[in-house]
Design an enzyme around this catalytic site. Sequence first.
Site, PDB file in Angstrom:
ATOM      1  N   GLY A   1       9.260  -9.384  -6.492  1.00 48.28           N
ATOM      2  CA  GLY A   1       9.900  -8.328  -7.144  1.00 48.28           C
ATOM      3  C   GLY A   1      11.045  -7.532  -6.314  1.00 48.28           C
ATOM      4  O   GLY A   1      11.645  -8.479  -5.311  1.00 48.28           O
TER       5      GLY A   1
ATOM      6  N   ARG B   1       7.097   8.567  -4.193  1.00 51.87           N
ATOM      7  CA  ARG B   1       7.219   8.252  -2.605  1.00 51.87           C
ATOM      8  C   ARG B   1       7.552   6.898  -2.100  1.00 51.87           C
ATOM      9  O   ARG B   1       7.103   5.991  -2.566  1.00 51.87           O
ATOM     10  CB  ARG B   1       5.871   8.770  -1.724  1.00 51.87           C
ATOM     11  CG  ARG B   1       5.776  10.186  -1.896  1.00 51.87           C
ATOM     12  CD  ARG B   1       4.638  10.741  -1.229  1.00 51.87           C
ATOM     13  NE  ARG B   1       3.400  10.353  -2.306  1.00 51.87           N
ATOM     14  CZ  ARG B   1       2.045  10.325  -1.824  1.00 51.87           C
ATOM     15  NH1 ARG B   1       1.959  10.984  -0.531  1.00 51.87           N
ATOM     16  NH2 ARG B   1       1.218  10.188  -2.491  1.00 51.87           N
TER      17      ARG B   1
ATOM     18  N   PHE C   1      -9.692   2.499   0.161  1.00 48.62           N
ATOM     19  CA  PHE C   1      -8.873   1.771  -0.123  1.00 48.62           C
ATOM     20  C   PHE C   1      -8.379   1.812  -1.595  1.00 48.62           C
ATOM     21  O   PHE C   1      -7.929   0.761  -2.332  1.00 48.62           O
ATOM     22  CB  PHE C   1      -9.638   0.121  -0.124  1.00 48.62           C
ATOM     23  CG  PHE C   1     -10.149  -0.024   1.388  1.00 48.62           C
ATOM     24  CD1 PHE C   1      -9.170  -0.560   2.249  1.00 48.62           C
ATOM     25  CD2 PHE C   1     -11.390   0.273   1.788  1.00 48.62           C
ATOM     26  CE1 PHE C   1      -9.633  -0.868   3.533  1.00 48.62           C
ATOM     27  CE2 PHE C   1     -11.704   0.119   3.079  1.00 48.62           C
ATOM     28  CZ  PHE C   1     -10.915  -0.369   3.891  1.00 48.62           C
ATOM     29  N   LEU C   2      -8.659   3.007  -2.134  1.00 42.55           N
ATOM     30  CA  LEU C   2      -8.190   3.030  -3.559  1.00 42.55           C
ATOM     31  C   LEU C   2      -6.723   2.784  -3.802  1.00 42.55           C
ATOM     32  O   LEU C   2      -5.994   3.286  -2.859  1.00 42.55           O
ATOM     33  CB  LEU C   2      -8.828   4.462  -4.107  1.00 42.55           C
ATOM     34  CG  LEU C   2      -8.091   5.682  -3.531  1.00 42.55           C
ATOM     35  CD1 LEU C   2      -6.471   5.879  -4.222  1.00 42.55           C
ATOM     36  CD2 LEU C   2      -9.031   6.818  -3.892  1.00 42.55           C
ATOM     37  N   ARG C   3      -6.580   2.238  -4.932  1.00 38.66           N
ATOM     38  CA  ARG C   3      -4.950   2.345  -5.288  1.00 38.66           C
ATOM     39  C   ARG C   3      -4.306   3.511  -6.361  1.00 38.66           C
ATOM     40  O   ARG C   3      -5.428   3.861  -7.242  1.00 38.66           O
ATOM     41  CB  ARG C   3      -4.748   0.986  -6.023  1.00 38.66           C
ATOM     42  CG  ARG C   3      -4.686  -0.168  -5.030  1.00 38.66           C
ATOM     43  CD  ARG C   3      -4.895  -1.364  -5.840  1.00 38.66           C
ATOM     44  NE  ARG C   3      -6.125  -1.348  -6.937  1.00 38.66           N
ATOM     45  CZ  ARG C   3      -6.471  -2.103  -7.684  1.00 38.66           C
ATOM     46  NH1 ARG C   3      -5.734  -3.394  -7.938  1.00 38.66           N
ATOM     47  NH2 ARG C   3      -7.486  -1.949  -8.219  1.00 38.66           N
ATOM     48  N   GLU C   4      -3.278   4.077  -6.109  1.00 40.42           N
ATOM     49  CA  GLU C   4      -3.016   5.261  -7.178  1.00 40.42           C
ATOM     50  C   GLU C   4      -2.800   4.279  -8.414  1.00 40.42           C
ATOM     51  O   GLU C   4      -2.369   3.373  -8.545  1.00 40.42           O
ATOM     52  CB  GLU C   4      -1.710   5.633  -6.816  1.00 40.42           C
ATOM     53  CG  GLU C   4      -1.629   6.484  -5.612  1.00 40.42           C
ATOM     54  CD  GLU C   4      -0.415   7.006  -5.080  1.00 40.42           C
ATOM     55  OE1 GLU C   4       0.557   7.180  -6.030  1.00 40.42           O
ATOM     56  OE2 GLU C   4      -0.356   7.451  -4.050  1.00 40.42           O
TER      57      GLU C   4
ATOM     58  N   CYS D   1       1.678   4.324   0.939  1.00 35.24           N
ATOM     59  CA  CYS D   1       1.029   3.846   1.939  1.00 35.24           C
ATOM     60  C   CYS D   1       1.559   2.520   2.572  1.00 35.24           C
ATOM     61  O   CYS D   1       1.803   2.448   3.820  1.00 35.24           O
ATOM     62  CB  CYS D   1      -0.271   3.380   1.272  1.00 35.24           C
ATOM     63  SG  CYS D   1      -1.543   4.625   0.533  1.00 35.24           S
TER      64      CYS D   1
ATOM     65  N   VAL E   1      -6.414  10.449  -2.505  1.00 36.65           N
ATOM     66  CA  VAL E   1      -7.874  10.267  -1.938  1.00 36.65           C
ATOM     67  C   VAL E   1      -9.008  11.167  -1.900  1.00 36.65           C
ATOM     68  O   VAL E   1     -10.106  10.928  -2.086  1.00 36.65           O
ATOM     69  CB  VAL E   1      -7.685   9.636  -0.354  1.00 36.65           C
ATOM     70  CG1 VAL E   1      -8.920   9.506   0.376  1.00 36.65           C
ATOM     71  CG2 VAL E   1      -6.731   8.413  -0.467  1.00 36.65           C
TER      72      VAL E   1
HETATM   73  C1  UDX Z   1      -2.144   0.617  -1.503  1.00 35.94           C
HETATM   74  C2  UDX Z   1      -3.480  -0.400  -1.372  1.00 35.94           C
HETATM   75  O1  UDX Z   1      -3.505  -1.346  -2.354  1.00 35.94           O
HETATM   76  C3  UDX Z   1      -4.772   0.453  -1.320  1.00 35.94           C
HETATM   77  O2  UDX Z   1      -5.915  -0.350  -1.013  1.00 35.94           O
HETATM   78  C4  UDX Z   1      -4.549   1.718  -0.212  1.00 35.94           C
HETATM   79  O3  UDX Z   1      -5.599   2.274  -0.157  1.00 35.94           O
HETATM   80  C5  UDX Z   1      -3.329   2.025  -0.368  1.00 35.94           C
HETATM   81  O4  UDX Z   1      -2.129   1.414  -0.495  1.00 35.94           O
HETATM   82  P1  UDX Z   1      -1.169   1.680  -3.827  1.00 35.94           P
HETATM   83  O5  UDX Z   1       0.325   2.021  -2.560  1.00 35.94           O
HETATM   84  O6  UDX Z   1      -1.568   2.848  -4.540  1.00 35.94           O
HETATM   85  O7  UDX Z   1      -2.307   1.155  -2.820  1.00 35.94           O
HETATM   86  O8  UDX Z   1      -0.603   0.488  -4.741  1.00 35.94           O
HETATM   87  P2  UDX Z   1      -0.627  -1.032  -4.548  1.00 35.94           P
HETATM   88  O9  UDX Z   1      -0.892  -1.310  -6.117  1.00 35.94           O
HETATM   89  O10 UDX Z   1      -1.310  -1.635  -3.600  1.00 35.94           O
HETATM   90  O11 UDX Z   1       1.020  -1.351  -4.769  1.00 35.94           O
HETATM   91  C6  UDX Z   1       1.916  -0.907  -3.584  1.00 35.94           C
HETATM   92  C7  UDX Z   1       3.147  -1.529  -3.905  1.00 35.94           C
HETATM   93  O12 UDX Z   1       3.413  -3.079  -3.787  1.00 35.94           O
HETATM   94  C8  UDX Z   1       3.767  -1.101  -5.176  1.00 35.94           C
HETATM   95  O13 UDX Z   1       5.289  -0.797  -4.958  1.00 35.94           O
HETATM   96  C9  UDX Z   1       3.683  -2.315  -6.069  1.00 35.94           C
HETATM   97  O14 UDX Z   1       4.668  -2.454  -6.992  1.00 35.94           O
HETATM   98  C10 UDX Z   1       3.847  -3.617  -4.889  1.00 35.94           C
HETATM   99  N1  UDX Z   1       3.199  -4.652  -5.268  1.00 35.94           N
HETATM  100  C11 UDX Z   1       1.942  -5.023  -5.379  1.00 35.94           C
HETATM  101  C12 UDX Z   1       4.270  -5.827  -5.436  1.00 35.94           C
HETATM  102  O15 UDX Z   1       5.390  -5.743  -5.359  1.00 35.94           O
HETATM  103  N2  UDX Z   1       3.475  -7.115  -5.699  1.00 35.94           N
HETATM  104  C13 UDX Z   1       2.224  -7.379  -5.976  1.00 35.94           C
HETATM  105  O16 UDX Z   1       1.791  -8.436  -5.776  1.00 35.94           O
HETATM  106  C14 UDX Z   1       1.425  -6.252  -5.751  1.00 35.94           C
END
Ligand code: UDX
Length: 462
Positions: free
Chosen positions: A285, A359, A184-187, A292, A11
């Site tokens: 899944g 993580r 709200f960014l995603r990795e 997060c 972030v």
């Molecule tokens: C998340 C939020 O999306 C983001 O807005 C916030 O700032 C930080 O937390 P992030 O953890 O980087 O971002 O990844 P994200 O793409 O949201 O995925 C989180 C987890 O959910 C992953 O393990 C992903 O595989 C899983 N996931 C995501 C699912 O199992 N199904 C989905 O439909 C979407």
Amino acid sequence: MRIAIIGAGYVGLTSAAVYAKLGHTVYAVRKDADKVKKLRRGEVPFYEPGLPELVREGVVSGRLIPTTSYAEAVPNAEVIFLCVGTPPLPSGEADLSQVFAAAREVAENWGPSPSPQSPPIEGGEVNGNPPPLVGGVRGGGYKVIADKSTVPVGTAEKVRKLISSQTSVHSSQVEFDVASCPEFLREGSAVHDTMNPDRVVIGVDSDRARDALLKVHEGLPGERVVTDIATAEMIKYASNAFLATKISFINEIANVCDEVGANVDEVARGMGMDPRIGPHFLKAGTGYSGSCFPKDTRALHNIALNHDYDFKLLKAVIEVNQEQRHRFVRRVRDILGALEGKTIGVLGLAFKNNTDDVRESTALDITRLLMKEGAIIKAFDYQAESNARHEITELVTCPTPEEVTEGADAVLVLTEWPQFRDLPWAEMKTKMRQPFIFDGRNLLDAKKMRLLGFQYISVGRP
Ligand code: UDX
């Protein structure tokens, strides 16, 4: 504007690089001199597509200034963002010690800077030249201290009290506001998300702080949500908890689909076309993971409990998510029989694709569970192998995805790297002892895999 960002993780560093790109002068403060040296050369200590280029561009332009020194950054800054980690305590509560430590340092370094020059860091050159310096000292004028870390409601107030109590030692003329400006960014898509926010949430209790934060974000698209501080803090938790809820919901639908013979991917597609539901975050899944969702759902549940509110729905979301990985392992065991001595190829260790982050990774957790039952694991990931070996020291990893199939009784797909779809599966099958594929991410084409002669098992797609 002059901005200081405390913390240079996903972030902090992405925000710093994007704000520099917008034309602001940004100090990125990190205590680790070695990491700062690397940042000054445009080297990012974690994998995030597009970020090294953006950091380098910012450093070369002189607008992004990685530094170890609060004394350099704080007096010069009009807006200070706290972007430090808030990891979970054993109770599930967010550990705010890094937030308060950063606030304390900000307070202690508030006053006029002792020197307009950046303390030199050996080896911190850019293209052989010393890193560009921004001259001129602003001193301890009005500042906004905004939390970007995910923090419980009330944290900004605590930061306000802490800074007031500390700065009063140095000056009676200290003027500042606290604010909440969650990210709200995603990795994996951090740069894109930060450059293209759906909304910019600004939690403030003064017009001055509002105007400063609006100015920081000038040039970025997205609606501005200007609200009070507690509401902004809550928006972040509520957003993450709702997305986690969507995932646990679709995973439970998938489990029912398994029983009744329906296809969860098609169910999600049909549901998602309703704009009230939306198509996103409905991929079934092995459950959500990462730095997060697991932490923030537990923290929000805890915040509610601390106010004598039992957030039953969120509790179920967390339980469903935990159970989903065990259900997957049970499925593998039911079909393969006892796992003791079985060779299992694992494709994917990261918590999601496009990152090296492991993580709270369900992929790692499933790997641990299989190893505990005596399975012999051979694993592959495009980016996360070294981080995974750090967590599971005895983990055997392979240099290519093809190699995990050699002599395998089954291959498990545990991270949604799209590259796995296009592997030479027909050839890989010839190397396997038994042609079982367990797809924990519903990534592969079921029809294609069955035509190739695999016993293909996925989640909610009987
Ligand atoms: C998340 C939020 O999306 C983001 O807005 C916030 O700032 C930080 O937390 P992030 O953890 O980087 O971002 O990844 P994200 O793409 O949201 O995925 C989180 C987890 O959910 C992953 O393990 C992903 O595989 C899983 N996931 C995501 C699912 O199992 N199904 C989905 O439909 C979407």
